[in-house]
Scaffold this motif. Structure first.
Motif, short mmCIF file in Angstrom:
data_model
loop_
_atom_site.label_atom_id
_atom_site.label_comp_id
_atom_site.label_asym_id
_atom_site.label_seq_id
_atom_site.Cartn_x
_atom_site.Cartn_y
_atom_site.Cartn_z
N VAL A 101 32.18 39.18 45.12
CA VAL A 101 33.27 39.07 46.26
C VAL A 101 34.49 39.72 46.03
CG1 VAL A 101 34.21 37.02 47.52
CG2 VAL A 101 31.97 36.59 46.63
N ILE A 102 35.13 39.73 44.95
CA ILE A 102 36.00 40.36 44.82
C ILE A 102 36.03 41.85 44.83
CG2 ILE A 102 37.84 41.26 42.85
CD1 ILE A 102 37.70 38.43 41.70
N LEU A 103 35.04 42.65 44.55
CA LEU A 103 34.84 43.81 44.82
C LEU A 103 34.52 44.26 46.30
CD1 LEU A 103 34.05 46.70 43.66
CD2 LEU A 103 31.79 45.99 43.72
N ALA A 104 33.75 43.27 46.88
CA ALA A 104 33.59 43.32 48.48
C ALA A 104 34.91 43.27 49.32
CB ALA A 104 32.54 42.24 49.00
N ASN A 105 35.86 42.53 48.85
CA ASN A 105 36.92 42.17 49.69
C ASN A 105 38.20 43.16 49.24
OD1 ASN A 105 37.24 39.59 51.21
ND2 ASN A 105 35.85 39.13 49.35
N VAL A 106 38.18 43.58 47.97
CA VAL A 106 39.59 44.63 47.60
C VAL A 106 39.31 45.72 47.69
CG1 VAL A 106 41.16 44.78 45.86
CG2 VAL A 106 40.28 42.48 46.13
N SER A 107 37.97 46.13 47.86
CA SER A 107 37.76 47.93 47.42
C SER A 107 37.89 48.34 48.86
CB SER A 107 36.33 47.71 47.49
OG SER A 107 35.47 47.28 48.32
N HIS A 108 38.27 47.37 49.94
CA HIS A 108 38.40 48.24 51.42
C HIS A 108 39.82 48.62 51.32
CE1 HIS A 108 34.83 46.75 53.08
NE2 HIS A 108 35.16 45.50 52.83
N PHE A 109 40.93 48.05 50.46
CA PHE A 109 42.21 48.07 50.47
C PHE A 109 42.67 49.20 49.27
CE2 PHE A 109 41.51 44.04 51.98
CZ PHE A 109 41.82 43.98 53.12
N ALA A 110 41.94 49.24 48.30
CA ALA A 110 42.40 50.50 47.23
C ALA A 110 41.11 50.85 46.43
CB ALA A 110 43.31 49.65 46.37
N GLU A 111 41.35 51.82 45.54
CA GLU A 111 40.06 52.47 44.89
C GLU A 111 39.84 51.43 43.68
OE1 GLU A 111 37.07 55.14 43.93
OE2 GLU A 111 38.29 55.00 45.59
N PRO A 112 38.55 50.95 43.31
CA PRO A 112 38.40 50.26 42.20
C PRO A 112 38.72 50.76 40.92
CG PRO A 112 36.40 50.34 43.75
CD PRO A 112 37.51 51.21 44.37
N GLY A 113 39.38 50.15 40.13
CA GLY A 113 39.93 50.79 38.79
C GLY A 113 41.25 50.99 38.63
N SER A 114 41.65 51.51 40.06
CA SER A 114 43.24 51.84 40.00
C SER A 114 44.15 50.72 39.78
CB SER A 114 43.42 52.61 41.34
OG SER A 114 43.20 51.59 42.48
N GLY A 264 52.95 40.62 49.27
CA GLY A 264 53.90 40.74 50.51
C GLY A 264 53.19 40.17 51.79
N PHE A 265 54.12 40.05 52.89
CA PHE A 265 53.44 39.61 54.01
C PHE A 265 52.15 40.24 54.58
CE2 PHE A 265 53.00 39.19 58.79
CZ PHE A 265 53.01 37.88 58.71
N ASP A 266 52.11 41.62 54.54
CA ASP A 266 50.93 42.27 55.01
C ASP A 266 49.69 42.03 53.94
OD1 ASP A 266 52.41 43.31 56.92
OD2 ASP A 266 52.79 45.10 56.18
N GLU A 267 49.99 41.94 52.78
CA GLU A 267 48.94 41.73 51.83
C GLU A 267 48.45 40.13 51.98
OE1 GLU A 267 50.95 42.57 48.08
OE2 GLU A 267 50.71 44.56 48.16
#
Length: 608
Positions: A101-114, A264-267
């Motif tokens: 679930v984490i990979l599916a949600n956060v990979s839209h906003f940043a490159e995995p592993g960065s 932050g608010f946007d995050e």
């Protein structure tokens, strides 16, 4: 001295001391710690620490994080969840479902592993923990009471098969395809079984045999840990590394660094939906696992306290570079099987993991994956509650259906959806039962001096030809009103000669406005057809609703009686005297005073 035996101070401090175990739950079990339990917890913790090493690395890879972050998630959060939760055996840490679930949600906003990806994952963990902590502080743990034993049993059995399936490649030495389902994995294994590595398979079987042998010879010994040490020595003697035996490999030697995941608010706007999903998934997993183990350990689980423990674990863990964690089926089952007595086993597991990472990380490179797979296969086998499954299948077909659906959903649908699927099905069945209350036909028992009203289906006794006595077993609310109305019509059409109906309301817990209106409509319909409806034994709350709804006033006359005896004594004189004169049944004592009663002996006793 036991904590509970300590003299309590007077004044406001007394309440603080009494409330302490609620906010610091470890105070309730800490006095029970002994040298014997410490030894058992230490061995169980050491076994869990060794097991979580390769698992943490694998889960971090699934979540798109560097390998060390899987180990970080198995340190600080494990300690916090153990100290502030309610389960004696639950072990938290990274899990497959949450990693996905984490990979599916956060990979839209940043490159995995960065670095940005890591920061967002830790921020997501903080938000999820705050949701969980809020639910726990609000004492909303009761919502998981709808996770029935059948749901837990089916989910546990399905998860055990998934865990076992995930270890098949390592156990047989066969490369397994990634992303395939259960059937695909088993089909691939069967078609490639001739290509399995005999040394790998031999080490896996050897590990399992050592576990079983040690348990048989001395159940108190740490069988799982000893088996993995024996397998490591065997792999070294056989020179397994040069014959295709895969080893765990060297791990990074570092402790969790401090982090500052302030969003932050946007995050917050971007991550809140995913954080809520992770929070609910984590709570469902943790409580379900805790309850599954509690069934075997005969322990009671405080759901709200478990919410607090999981929430604190994720909130605090996010500041120590740990991504979202929850209860782990594998490590919790392993903890229980290894003989853990208190939550200190989980604390020792985290501390020993930190020590291993710092001091002996290079030595873990000699542990064969086949040995770990063999141990996990044994743990998975013990997770399946065969006795519980047989009991459910034998007892209740509806619950058996819930078990089957949850089991299949766990295998073939997303694991987090399986629990919700079982809960939804359980709720639907619950609504069906509550919305279909039954009527029980009653009549006086002529074989008893007190003449109690008995169920005529269980004991065939004569009924009054003019008076139908019914007991309603269930509440009268909007969901049940239509069914009750249809049942009354069916009974009235089946027994048209019984012109009066007496409803015994001792089983009615509550009635709402819809139910009140339905009773008035049915009573009015009976009155228009020359019949009448009466009530007795109603609870005060039900009677007040009928009075507030003007149901009784609209019917006119007295239609409610306190007891069955009073109702029968008042209703018998209202019966048709001509029919009573030629009646040979005479089920009530009052019947001897009706026309023709001088020619018949009453059946004896009182009315009820």
């Amino acid at each position: 001295m036991d904590y509970c035996e300590l003299p309590l101070p007077e004044g406001p401090w007394r309440k603080a001391v009494q409330a302490a175990p609620r906010f610091l739950p470890f105070l309730s079990w800490l006095p029970d710690v002994s040298a014997r339990s410490l030894k058992a917890d230490l061995w169980a913790g050491l076994t869990g620490a060794v097991i979580v090493l390769p698992q943490g690395v694998a889960f971090a890879a699934i979540a798109g994080l560097p390998p060390q972050y899987g180990l970080y998630a198995a340190m600080v959060p494990v300690i916090i969840a153990a100290l502030f939760g309610s389960s004696m055996h639950l072990v938290s840490g990274p899990t497959t479902a949450i990693s996905l679930v984490i990979l599916a949600n956060v990979s839209h906003f940043a490159e995995p592993g960065s670095a940005e990806y890591i920061r967002l994952v830790l921020t997501l963990t903080l938000l999820a923990g705050m949701f969980q902590l809020g639910l726990g502080l609000a004492r909303l743990g009761a919502v998981v009471n709808f996770v029935s034993h059948s749901v837990v049993t089916g989910f546990t059995a399905g998860a055990a098969i998934l865990i076992a399936t995930s270890q098949l490649g390592g156990f047989f030495g066969v490369e397994m395809p990634g992303g395939g389902g259960v059937w695909a994995s088993w089909r691939h294994l069967l078609t490639h079984l001739p290509q399995s590595n005999p040394r790998v398979l031999g080490l896996g079987v050897f590990t399992m045999l050592v576990v079983l042998a040690v348990r048989r010879l001395n159940p108190r010994l740490p069988a799982l840990l000893l088996a993995m040490v024996a397998a490591s020595l065997a792999a070294a003697l056989l020179d397994g590394a040069s014959h295709g035996v895969r080893l765990v490999g060297a791990l990074p030697a570092s402790l969790p660094p401090l982090s500052l995941p302030l969003p932050g608010f946007d995050e917050v706007r971007q991550l809140v939906p995913g954080a809520l999903a992770i929070a609910m998934l984590g709570l469902a997993e943790a409580v379900s696992i805790a309850r599954a183990v509690a069934v075997r350990s005969q322990q009671r689980i405080d759901n709200s306290q478990e919410f607090i423990g999981q929430g604190l674990a994720n909130v605090v863990g996010s500041f120590f570079s740990a991504y979202a964690s929850s209860g782990s089926f594998t490590r919790t089952g392993l903890n229980f099987e290894a003989g853990a007595k208190t939550p200190l086993a989980a604390v020792f597991s985290a501390l020993l993991l930190a020590a291993i990472v710092l001091l002996v990380a290079p030595l873990t490179a000699h542990l064969p994956l086949a040995a770990m797979s063999g141990v996990i296969l044994l743990v998975a086998a013990n997770l399946v509650d065969l006795d519980g499954i047989r009991h459910i299948l034998r007892t209740d077909k509806s619950e058996a259906g819930v078990l089957a659906v949850t089991f299949l959903a766990t295998l073939f649908v997303q694991m987090e959806f399986a629990i919700f699927c079982g809960v939804i099905l359980s709720l639907l069945m619950y609504l069906k039962r509550t919305s279909h209350p039954g009527f029980t036909v009653l009549a006086p028992d002529p074989d008893s001096l007190r003449r109690p009203l008995v169920n005529v289906e269980r004991k065939p006794v004569p009924e009054c030809p003019q008076l139908k006595i019914l007991r309603l077993d269930g509440s009268i609310f909007f969901g049940a009103a239509t069914h009750i109305s249809e049942e009354l019509h069916r009974i009235m059409n089946t027994f048209p000669e019984q012109c009066h109906i007496l409803i015994v309301g001792s089983g009615i817990n509550f009635i709402d406005a819809t139910g009140c209106r339905m009773l008035y409509d049915e009573a009015l319909s009976l009155k228009l057809s020359g019949r009448d409806m009466f009530f007795c034994g109603l609870k005060s709350e039900v009677r007040e609703v009928l009075e507030r709804g003007l149901c009784l006033k609209r019917l006119g006359g007295r239609h409610i009686f306190d007891t069955e005896a009073e109702a029968i004594a008042r209703m018998v004189p209202r019966l048709d005297p001509e029919r009573c004169a030629c009646c040979h049944t005479r089920v009530f004592r009052e019947c001897e005073h009706m026309p023709g009663g001088e020619h018949y002996q009453p059946l004896g006793g009182t009315s009820v």
